[in-house]
Every structure is written in structure tokens, then in C-alpha cells.
Design a protein around this motif. Structure first.
Motif, PDB file in Angstrom:
ATOM      1  N   ARG A   1       1.215   7.229   2.881  1.00 37.59           N
ATOM      2  CA  ARG A   1       0.552   8.442   3.022  1.00 37.59           C
ATOM      3  C   ARG A   1       1.577   9.575   2.963  1.00 37.59           C
ATOM      4  O   ARG A   1       1.399  10.628   2.405  1.00 37.59           O
ATOM      5  N   ARG A   2       2.770   9.359   3.760  1.00 33.36           N
ATOM      6  CA  ARG A   2       3.580  10.286   3.789  1.00 33.36           C
ATOM      7  C   ARG A   2       5.225   9.601   3.766  1.00 33.36           C
ATOM      8  O   ARG A   2       5.762   9.071   4.472  1.00 33.36           O
TER       9      ARG A   2
ATOM     10  N   LYS B   1       2.294  14.421  -6.014  1.00 32.68           N
ATOM     11  CA  LYS B   1       1.663  14.125  -4.746  1.00 32.68           C
ATOM     12  C   LYS B   1       1.639  12.463  -4.592  1.00 32.68           C
ATOM     13  O   LYS B   1       1.715  11.638  -5.574  1.00 32.68           O
TER      14      LYS B   1
ATOM     15  N   ARG C   1       0.271   8.796  -3.778  1.00 34.86           N
ATOM     16  CA  ARG C   1      -0.784   8.080  -4.382  1.00 34.86           C
ATOM     17  C   ARG C   1      -1.393   7.172  -3.109  1.00 34.86           C
ATOM     18  O   ARG C   1      -0.600   7.140  -2.054  1.00 34.86           O
ATOM     19  N   SER C   2      -2.514   6.793  -3.332  1.00 34.49           N
ATOM     20  CA  SER C   2      -3.010   5.934  -2.275  1.00 34.49           C
ATOM     21  C   SER C   2      -3.545   4.591  -2.955  1.00 34.49           C
ATOM     22  O   SER C   2      -3.464   4.317  -4.206  1.00 34.49           O
ATOM     23  N   GLY C   3      -4.112   3.710  -2.048  1.00 36.31           N
ATOM     24  CA  GLY C   3      -4.615   2.419  -2.385  1.00 36.31           C
ATOM     25  C   GLY C   3      -3.255   1.429  -2.624  1.00 36.31           C
ATOM     26  O   GLY C   3      -2.268   1.568  -2.023  1.00 36.31           O
ATOM     27  N   GLU C   4      -3.432   0.412  -3.281  1.00 37.42           N
ATOM     28  CA  GLU C   4      -2.467  -0.499  -3.478  1.00 37.42           C
ATOM     29  C   GLU C   4      -1.678  -0.539  -4.709  1.00 37.42           C
ATOM     30  O   GLU C   4      -1.994   0.024  -5.779  1.00 37.42           O
TER      31      GLU C   4
ATOM     32  N   ASN D   1       3.862   1.587   2.734  1.00 35.73           N
ATOM     33  CA  ASN D   1       3.693   1.328   4.316  1.00 35.73           C
ATOM     34  C   ASN D   1       4.340   0.107   4.919  1.00 35.73           C
ATOM     35  O   ASN D   1       4.471  -0.981   3.984  1.00 35.73           O
TER      36      ASN D   1
ATOM     37  N   VAL E   1       0.593  -1.335  -0.042  1.00 33.49           N
ATOM     38  CA  VAL E   1      -0.077   0.225  -0.034  1.00 33.49           C
ATOM     39  C   VAL E   1       0.757   1.403  -0.028  1.00 33.49           C
ATOM     40  O   VAL E   1       1.866   1.299   0.731  1.00 33.49           O
ATOM     41  N   TYR E   2       0.607   2.378  -0.916  1.00 32.45           N
ATOM     42  CA  TYR E   2       1.258   3.480  -0.877  1.00 32.45           C
ATOM     43  C   TYR E   2       1.074   4.286   0.532  1.00 32.45           C
ATOM     44  O   TYR E   2       0.263   4.147   1.290  1.00 32.45           O
TER      45      TYR E   2
END
Length: 333
Positions: free
Chosen positions: A212-213, A272, A274-277, A227, A209-210
Motif C-alpha cells: 500500500r505504501r 499511484k 496498485r492493489s491486489g496480487e 508486502n 501482494v502490492y
């Protein structure tokens, strides 16, 4: 008594033996393993199956009577590394898990012709300098002890970057620390073991998973873009260190769709997160982890999936143990 029982083999015992990576390497170097000791039940089940002729002692080294093993040629072991690991509290001698004094007690009781102690790189950190001197003083002054050496397992043919210190002591004679068998640019690569598009062993369902920071570094394979502690593996180089905490998101992974480098560039250019897998990300399996540690493919590990990852991550790579063991064997012969 064991010395002299056989004209064919030197004898050894492995303290804190875990799944037996050190034992396996020593046997490949010509040592007959007569005993392994560890507190971990699953690891000892693995050890018993791999070394049915060795005595397997499931229990603590503390208080164990080593008098019965006098005459063994080599005492080897990797005392628990949590007191010195960069990932731990780094309390050294103040940590009640510090079993190095017990390892020294075993050596001084048995008085083997040689001993090998392996541990994490943190033991040589400046903060542990006084404790390192204290460790050396624990061993009988009859031993000639090589200065503790910080080594990278990749320098000895392991397809993995793994920094460790090795301490070698010899009762009589002399020994040179084994020279590296491989050099940067000629390392055994992780791609010699892992393959895109081919899962070896049972799949690991843990997702990538991407973050967040993201913790961005110059290399796409460093920092934390995702993560957990697991990182993308550059198949052209040795893999990152296989962690004992692997199994979930601390398991390294293969970038099947070559997406990590473009994503790193995206972030480096100011994009920026990314989010998710991560599409196409695949965690390495237990078998692949074991292969990166240079265990034979037929090795069977006992216990749960998490326990098997832990046993593999805690092990001394057999290939590294073999090179060091062979150097000691030559000195003893």
C-alpha cells in the motif's frame, strides 16, 4: 584422539551445525567431519541423514564437555547471529543468545590446529567494535588470528549476495585469507539456478501482494514494492540474501511476466500504488532456495516447510565453506 587416525583426512567438528552447510563445504575441502552440534531438532535430523558417519549431538553448547574432542584438526561454527543481526535487537554481549564465548571455550578446550568462525556482518558494525576486541581476547594467545574479514558469498561463487564475517585462527604456521574466486561482472547469477516458467521442487503458495505504501528505490529490485521482505530476483545477478524467515511473504520471488520493472517505472514517474496480487509472481521453492545456497539438489531437509526454509536460510553456503576450508587445509598440510 583424532589427529593422526587417518593419513587421508583432516578432521573437523561443526558447532551450531544446523543442516550442515558448513560441514558439507568442509568435507568437499578434504575434512572428515566427526561431530556436529545444534539445538534444533529438525536441523539435526537433516544433519544425521546427510552425515551418517558423524556424531550428531542435539543439545546446547553451554556446559558441553569438549575434552573428548582434543586432537581434532579444525573447530568450525557460526554462533547464533541474532545478537548482532541488523534484523534483531542488536544487544551483542547483553543478549543471552550470544554463544560466541561458548564457541571460544570449545576452541580453547580442544585446541585444534585451526578454527573458523562465521557470523553476520553486523558483528563488525561500529557499535560492536569493543565487543569484537573482547571476542578476539577470548581465544588462547597461542593462536594467530587473521583480522575478521567482511566478505560477500557472491565473490566465492555463490549465486547469492550474502554478507558475512569470517574469523580464522591458526595454532602454528601462517595462512592468507582466501582470495575471491569471482568478481563483479563475472558472478554466478541466480539465473544459472532459477528459470522462468519452470518451478523446481514443490510450489510455494504464498502470494505476492502490492504494498500500500511502497518503499521506492532507484533499482526495481530494491526497496519494498510488495508486502513482506521477499523481493523480485534479478536473474542476471546473484539473488538477494536467502532469509531464515522465508516461507511466507519473506520469500523472494521470480517475476514470470516481467511486470516488476514497468511497475517500478510507473511509481517512479509518480503513478499511484496498485492493489491486489502481482500477476505472474512466483515465490521460490525450498529446492530453489537450497540451490541458491549451493546445497546439492539431492539434499533432503527434515521438518515442516517453514522449518526447511529456516534451515536453508540459516546455513553457511557449502560453496563458500569449501573455499575457506580448502585454504585452511592447505595451511595445515
Amino acid at each position: 584422539m583424532f589427529a593422526g587416525d587417518s593419513d587421508l583426512s583432516l578432521t573437523s567438528i561443526d558447532l551450531f551445525c544446523g543442516a550442515g552447510g558448513l560441514t558439507l563445504g568442509l568435507e568437499n575441502a578434504g575434512f572428515l567431519s566427526v561431530m556436529g552440534l545444534d539445538t534444533n531438532r529438525d536441523a539435526m535430523a537433516t544433519y544425521r541423514k546427510a552425515f551418517p558417519d558423524a556424531e550428531a549431538v542435539e543439545g546446547s553448547i553451554a556446559g558441553y564437555d569438549f575434552g573428548q574432542w582434543r586432537g581434532v584438526d579444525l573447530v568450525a561454527g557460526g554462533p547464533p547471529c541474532q545478537p548482532f543481526s541488523n534484523g534483531g535487537k542488536r544487544l551483542a554481549a547483553k543478549d543471552n543468545r550470544d554463544m560466541i564465548p561458548e564457541f571460544a571455550r570449545a576452541v580453547n578446550t580442544i585446541m585444534p590446529r585451526a578454527f573458523i568462525m562465521e557470523n553476520v556482518a553486523g558483528l563488525l558494525a561500529p557499535r560492536n567494535r569493543e565487543y569484537m576486541a573482547e571476542i578476539l581476547s577470548l581465544f588462547s594467545d597461542r593462536y594467530t588470528i587473521l583480522p575478521p574479514r567482511l566478505i560477500n558469498a557472491a565473490d566465492y561463487g555463490v549465486p547469492q549476495k550474502r554478507m558475512r564475517i569470517v574469523l580464522i585462527g591458526l595454532l602454528k604456521g601462517s595462512i592468507d585469507f582466501p582470495a575471491p574466486t569471482h568478481l563483479p561482472g563475472r558472478y554466478v547469477t541466480s539465473g544459472s539456478v532459477l528459470r522462468r516458467g519452470e518451478t523446481q521442487g514443490y510450489s510455494n503458495p504464498s502470494k505476492i501482494v502490492y504494498a500500500r505504501r511502497p518503499d521506492l528505490r532507484p533499482s526495481p529490485y530494491a526497496g519494498q514494492l510488495f508486502n513482506g521482505g521477499g523481493r523480485a530476483i534479478n536473474l542476471d545477478l546473484p539473488a538477494p540474501t536467502i532469509l531464515a524467515s522465508a516461507g511466507g511473504n519473506k520469500t523472494h520471488f521470480i517475476d514470470e511476466l516481467h511486470a516488476v520493472i514497468p511497475y517500478h517505472k510507473h511509481l517512479w514517474d509518480g503513478g499511484k500504488p496498485r492493489s491486489g496480487e502481482l500477476e505472474g509472481g512466483r515465490r521460490i521453492t525450498i529446492l530453489e532456495s537450497a540451490m541458491l545456497q549451493t546445497f546439492p539438489t539431492e539434499m533432503e531437509f527434515a521438518g515442516s516447510r517453514s522449518s526447511q526454509y529456516t534451515q536453508i536460510g540459516n546455513a553457511v553456503p557449502p560453496r563458500l565453506a569449501e573455499v575457506i576450508g580448502a585454504s585452511v587445509a592447505r595451511a595445515l598440510n
